[in-house]
Design an enzyme around this catalytic site. Structure first.
Site, PDB file in Angstrom:
ATOM      1  CG  HIS A  99      63.955  52.158  87.252  1.00  0.00           C
ATOM      2  ND1 HIS A  99      62.777  52.825  87.015  1.00  0.00           N
ATOM      3  CD2 HIS A  99      63.612  50.887  87.582  1.00  0.00           C
ATOM      4  CE1 HIS A  99      61.762  51.994  87.187  1.00  0.00           C
ATOM      5  NE2 HIS A  99      62.246  50.812  87.546  1.00  0.00           N
ATOM      6  CD  GLU A 100      66.074  48.209  89.167  1.00  0.00           C
ATOM      7  OE1 GLU A 100      65.449  47.915  90.205  1.00  0.00           O
ATOM      8  OE2 GLU A 100      65.589  48.052  88.035  1.00  0.00           O
ATOM      9  CG  HIS A 103      62.195  50.080  92.470  1.00  0.00           C
ATOM     10  ND1 HIS A 103      60.856  50.398  92.396  1.00  0.00           N
ATOM     11  CD2 HIS A 103      62.543  49.623  91.232  1.00  0.00           C
ATOM     12  CE1 HIS A 103      60.407  50.149  91.173  1.00  0.00           C
ATOM     13  NE2 HIS A 103      61.409  49.678  90.453  1.00  0.00           N
TER      14      HIS A 103
END
Length: 226
Positions: A99-100, A103
């Protein structure tokens, strides 16, 4: 100012937010006990996805700020992962790490909503800090102009939260796709990845809903006093 009919909805949203936070912790703990079939750590998965995306310049660092403090720092071009994610090889570790990285990919591709979010941040930060004082001062002194300025500033903070929603959902979608495309998870593990990411997304939805309801409340009070 002590109580408003909108407070019923705000309390309900607060309850949803508290439940969502509990669900995030519960899902993270549950799936952190399930080892991923790839046996890779969160740090390894993050590095692998970044390299596959041509983002070898983005660093992966170990953050010691506590569990669920994971984040991507766009200014330092660094993915920072907490203890259980960085060194863990669980379903939760892979979900959060991916998920990170999502980004980081958004940052590299200049994803529109992320760009807008960065531009809104300074005003939203000021708004979230000053608005409460303007509300209190305006209502106590019966100076509705102060309340009006507070509403405008608070609206900027709420807009920031609204824009955050598609940013977070998009990062989660990117995470799922990359984990599957690169064969980092088995078919049976997709459910766990989804549970961890969906629970995290729910916290953003609940907090945004509560902020919107609070904004509506202050607008209604402002119009009534005017």
């Amino acid at each position: 100012m002590i109580f408003h009919p909108m407070d019923f909805l705000i309390f309900a949203a607060l309850g949803l937010a508290l439940w969502a936070q509990t669900k995030v912790k519960g899902n993270f703990e549950k799936w952190s006990r399930v080892r991923a079939s790839s046996n890779l750590t969160g740090a390894q998965v993050a590095r692998l996805i970044l390299d596959k995306e041509g983002l070898s310049h983005v660093k992966v660092e170990h953050s010691r700020n506590g569990t669920l403090s994971d984040h991507y720092d766009p200014t330092a071009k660094t993915v920072r992962l907490s203890d259980p994610v960085y060194a863990g090889n669980s379903i939760s570790s892979l979900a959060v790490a991916a998920h990170e990285v999502g980004h980081a990919i958004q940052d590299d591709t200049r994803y529109g909503m992320l760009v807008l979010r960065h531009r809104l941040f300074p005003l939203a930060n000021i708004g979230s800090q000053l608005a409460p004082f303007l509300f209190i001062g305006g209502f106590l002194l019966n100076m509705m102009n102060l309340v009006g300025v507070g509403i405008i500033l608070f609206a900027a903070a709420v807009l920031f939260q609204v824009v955050t929603l598609p940013v977070e959902f998009d990062a989660s979608n990117r995470a799922r796709k990359k984990l599957i495309e690169l064969g980092l998870i088995a078919n049976r593990e997709e459910k766990g990845i989804g549970n961890v990411l969906n629970a995290a997304a729910l916290t953003y939805v609940a907090s945004t809903l509560m902020a919107i309801l609070q904004l509506i409340k202050f607008i209604l009070i402002f119009r009534g006093r005017r």
